[in-house]
Design an enzyme around this catalytic site. Sequence first.
Site, short mmCIF file in Angstrom:
data_model
loop_
_atom_site.label_atom_id
_atom_site.label_comp_id
_atom_site.label_asym_id
_atom_site.label_seq_id
_atom_site.Cartn_x
_atom_site.Cartn_y
_atom_site.Cartn_z
N HIS A 128 -44.16 -23.47 47.31
CA HIS A 128 -43.74 -23.29 48.71
C HIS A 128 -43.77 -24.68 49.37
CE1 HIS A 128 -42.82 -21.41 52.36
NE2 HIS A 128 -43.94 -20.76 52.63
N ARG A 292 -43.46 -26.15 60.71
CA ARG A 292 -42.39 -25.80 59.75
C ARG A 292 -41.04 -26.31 60.29
NH1 ARG A 292 -43.10 -21.52 56.26
NH2 ARG A 292 -41.04 -22.17 55.55
#
Length: 315
Positions: A128, A292
């Site tokens: 990830h 993010r």
Amino acid sequence: MSRHFLRDDDLSPAEQHEVLSLAASLKQAPYDSQSLAGPRTVATIYDKPTLRTQASFAAAIAELGGNPMMVDGTLAGIGKRESVADVARVLGRQASVIVWRTFAQTALEEMAEYAGVPVINALTDDFHPCQLLADLLTIRERKGELTGLAVAFVGDGACNMGNSWLLAGATAGLHVRIAAPAGHQPEEQFVARAREIGEQTGATAEVMTDPKAAADGADVVVTDTWVSMGREDEAADRLAAFSGYTVTSDLMSLASSDAIAMHCLPAYRGKEIDSDVLDGPQSVVWDEAENRRHAQKAIITWLLRGAEQTEEGLL
Ligand code: NVA
């Protein structure tokens, strides 16, 4: 040949530093990069559930001046209705970048081989890496430098987040300690790769069973769900296997007094992390979620710059 971001070690230490610095500057000046002006399209595909990833990519792409195209993974049936290679060739003619959350890392690699445009891993079973860019940005904001900090990852060391902490952490020069029960420790290949990167950066990677040993004096304590997406059938067994691996305030008290607690979310309070830690003063989880967007704007911009330089070189 496009560069891709399929796993954390696709960026060299210097490149990771460059991307993180770009992310930090875009956080300060959100519209400074218009790398998708046109608007250019970014295809985003989700074969697994998503909240943060979908929201942060859509916002990131819009802030870069681009058009976030949602491709419904269920309707597309990538690898079932149509081969990964054919989907890659089709989407590569519509989009400037492809972002894909899926199961197999090998499928993502196939997408990258045939797309002709940069491909970004939005989570696979193995890695990830976008989350790790956001997490490293968050640590930088709190601690300044990354090099030499100690990170304790407590819980499912064999999941995508454990692997990504090993590789991205090694790239950043961190000392990564993974505390996980036997049977849930990272594969040796990822530990070996982290140690290989560590020869350049000074990072170390250790795997242990004792969460207290991992947390001892750590600058960062991190965990993740015990039941990753796709492993729901194993939930009961995992609940038993990870008993004793909860990040509690007692565990946090063994870490450095200014340690931060991290979690990529979604979190299961009372399982991998207690509410008083997740919702307490040491928690930086909402910063991670926000970051993010900044981190993904940086990696999109960085990959497109590379693609443009390659095209210029070919002319
Ligand atoms: N390891 C988790 C991460 C969620 C963002 C999963 O794969 O479900």
